[in-house]
Design an enzyme around this catalytic site. Structure first.
Site, PDB file in Angstrom:
ATOM      1  N   LYS A 100     -22.170 -30.027  -8.605  1.00 53.17           N
ATOM      2  CA  LYS A 100     -20.699 -30.040  -8.559  1.00 53.17           C
ATOM      3  C   LYS A 100     -20.274 -31.504  -8.570  1.00 53.17           C
ATOM      4  O   LYS A 100     -20.580 -32.248  -7.636  1.00 53.17           O
ATOM      5  CB  LYS A 100     -20.218 -29.332  -7.286  1.00 53.17           C
ATOM      6  N   THR A 109     -18.465 -22.660  -4.353  1.00 51.72           N
ATOM      7  CA  THR A 109     -18.948 -23.686  -5.290  1.00 51.72           C
ATOM      8  C   THR A 109     -19.587 -24.891  -4.596  1.00 51.72           C
ATOM      9  O   THR A 109     -20.413 -25.573  -5.197  1.00 51.72           O
ATOM     10  CB  THR A 109     -17.783 -24.193  -6.167  1.00 51.72           C
ATOM     11  N   ASP A 110     -19.223 -25.144  -3.340  1.00 51.57           N
ATOM     12  CA  ASP A 110     -19.678 -26.393  -2.708  1.00 51.57           C
ATOM     13  C   ASP A 110     -21.201 -26.550  -2.699  1.00 51.57           C
ATOM     14  O   ASP A 110     -21.717 -27.629  -2.946  1.00 51.57           O
ATOM     15  CB  ASP A 110     -19.182 -26.478  -1.250  1.00 51.57           C
ATOM     16  N   THR A 158     -14.503 -18.930  -2.722  1.00 51.29           N
ATOM     17  CA  THR A 158     -13.182 -18.711  -3.305  1.00 51.29           C
ATOM     18  C   THR A 158     -13.161 -17.546  -4.279  1.00 51.29           C
ATOM     19  O   THR A 158     -12.166 -16.831  -4.391  1.00 51.29           O
ATOM     20  CB  THR A 158     -12.752 -20.008  -4.025  1.00 51.29           C
TER      21      THR A 158
HETATM   22  N1  ASP Z   1     -15.675 -24.433   0.210  1.00 53.35           N
HETATM   23  C1  ASP Z   1     -15.727 -23.317  -0.661  1.00 53.35           C
HETATM   24  C2  ASP Z   1     -17.149 -22.819  -0.733  1.00 53.35           C
HETATM   25  O1  ASP Z   1     -17.995 -23.484  -1.217  1.00 53.35           O
HETATM   26  C3  ASP Z   1     -15.209 -23.620  -2.009  1.00 53.35           C
HETATM   27  C4  ASP Z   1     -15.406 -22.482  -2.981  1.00 53.35           C
HETATM   28  O2  ASP Z   1     -15.424 -21.343  -2.603  1.00 53.35           O
HETATM   29  O3  ASP Z   1     -15.561 -22.711  -4.148  1.00 53.35           O
HETATM   30  O4  ASP Z   1     -17.399 -21.718  -0.315  1.00 53.35           O
END
Ligand code: ASP
Length: 405
Positions: A230, A153-154, A78
């Site tokens: 997370k 973040t995942d 993101t």
């Molecule tokens: N699903 C996304 C990822 O981990 C969420 C994010 O970008 O934070 O790439």
């Protein structure tokens, strides 16, 4: 080249409209109107609507001799992109100019150079990508004062752990992500990036994760890469240190750093890379009724490393004992807990004592994901017998000597 163009496509029997983002996986990645990215393997382009790429304003980069040089390596997620809905401009944050025009405060902290390594959602990360990332960071650490890795973040804590084990670093390596993309008013992207730039130029020499400390814009925490997780799907303060204090608090907007726990200092360790990982390591979450045949299955496929996410102090059903005894003869089995907080102690209950007799190793206060990555690292670099001894030892702060949290 469709990158940067707004397109209308047909996929999965529906019509989608969005801006094409750079992609390395062969899929078409579209930034949709709602701000989220979506990937499509099979699709048909109906229409190319507009090309916004040319309209993106670019800051001119002025190198300042008095500021340290920092490398930003983008891997996607993101944080990696934004759409300006007024102009429709795509700002991918992949070049130094794009980053600085989006977050000009960074230019006050350091001179940035940027490199695009991947543009993937982090659920698509793989151990082979961690290796490539570690190599790029290693090369960058020879030339720059610090490195920032922008990441989804995942699975950011898996990647941060992988780099923490593979890389001995005398300088900061800071992972940063965003829970909300920067085209949304509640975005955490800019503040996280600014705090990570401050951290990347500070007196620390280890792999950290820098994310919002609260739901408002008060401060960021720097978490040790091997002690963070997370813990919320959407909150901006989703990342929390588990079984450890955060390493530092970076106040916003003053950017003053308060060190909260022990840390590796800048220059304390030599730069080294060990870039082998054994991928055949399984992480198995136990639940009531799960049969041990899942372990037999992995074992029959050649897996020799197992991390079990057991219950409570570190348990699985008594029915598993015979299988585990057999598997432990030529494999490592490490017990962690789905409680996450606290330490494994298999000396309290009979099931625990049986597990120890079967050869299962207590994973101390390690997070299950961290134990998984550590086993991949150990089995990639040492013999099975050595790895059995080393897994109990603390390498980079993944095992705290005492549980005080
Ligand atoms: N699903 C996304 C990822 O981990 C969420 C994010 O970008 O934070 O790439």
């Amino acid at each position: 080249m469709l990158t940067g163009k707004r397109v209308r496509i047909r996929a999965k029997g529906k019509i989608f409209e969005g801006i094409v983002m750079p992609s390395f996986t062969g899929s078409l990645v579209l930034k949709l109107e709602n701000g989220y990215n979506a990937g499509f393997r099979e699709y048909e382009i109906i229409e190319v609507l507009e090309d916004f790429r040319a309209q993106v304003p670019r800051a001119e980069i002025v190198r300042r001799e008095d500021l340290p040089n920092v490398k930003i390596i983008s891997t996607g997620g993101t944080i990696a992109s934004r759409v300006d809905y007024r102009t429709g401009a795509v700002t991918s944050q992949f070049t130094a100019e794009e980053i600085v025009s989006d977050v000009p405060e960074i230019a006050e902290i350091c001179n940035v150079e940027a490199e695009l390594l991947y543009n993937i959602l982090s659920e698509n990360m793989k151990p082979s990508y961690w290796i490539e990332l570690a190599r790029r960071v290693y090369e960058s650490l020879k030339k720059y004062e610090g490195v920032i890795v922008t990441h989804g973040t995942d699975t950011m804590h898996y990647s941060a752990s992988a780099l923490a084990f593979m890389l001995s670093t005398p300088k900061p390596v800071v992972f940063v992500g965003a829970q909300r993309s920067s085209d949304r008013p509640s975005s955490d992207a800019a503040m996280n990036l600014i705090c990570s730039a401050k951290l990347a130029t500070s007196d620390v020499g280890e792999v950290l994760v820098c994310m919002h400390g609260t739901t408002s814009d008060e401060f960021c925490y720097a978490h040790r890469g091997v002690k963070v997780r997370k813990m919320h799907t959407s909150r901006r303060d989703a990342f929390q240190s588990i079984n450890a204090k955060p390493v530092a608090k970076i106040d916003y907007p003053s950017l003053e750093i308060e060190w909260l726990s022990w840390r590796y200092r800048r220059g304390e360790r030599e730069l080294k890379l060990r870039d082998r990982l054994e991928e055949k390591v399984a992480l198995v979450k136990f639940y009531p009724g799960l049969g041990s045949d899942i372990i037999d299955y992995y074992h029959s496929k050649g897996y020799r490393g197992f991390v079990i996410e057991g219950t409570g102090l570190g348990h699985v059903s008594t029915d598993w004992i015979e299988t585990l005894k057999k598997v432990c003869e030529d494999s490592i089995v490490v017990m962690t807990s789905q409680c996450l907080y606290g330490r494994i102690c298999d000396r309290v209950y009979d099931t625990g004592r049986d597990l120890l007799r079967a050869g299962v190793i207590e994973g101390e206060d390690m997070l299950p994901e961290v134990a998984l990555v550590k086993l991949m690292f150990l089995l990639g670099n040492y013999s099975l017998e050595e790895a059995k001894e080393l897994v109990k030892k603390n390498f980079v702060g993944e095992i705290e000597p005492r549980s005080t949290y």
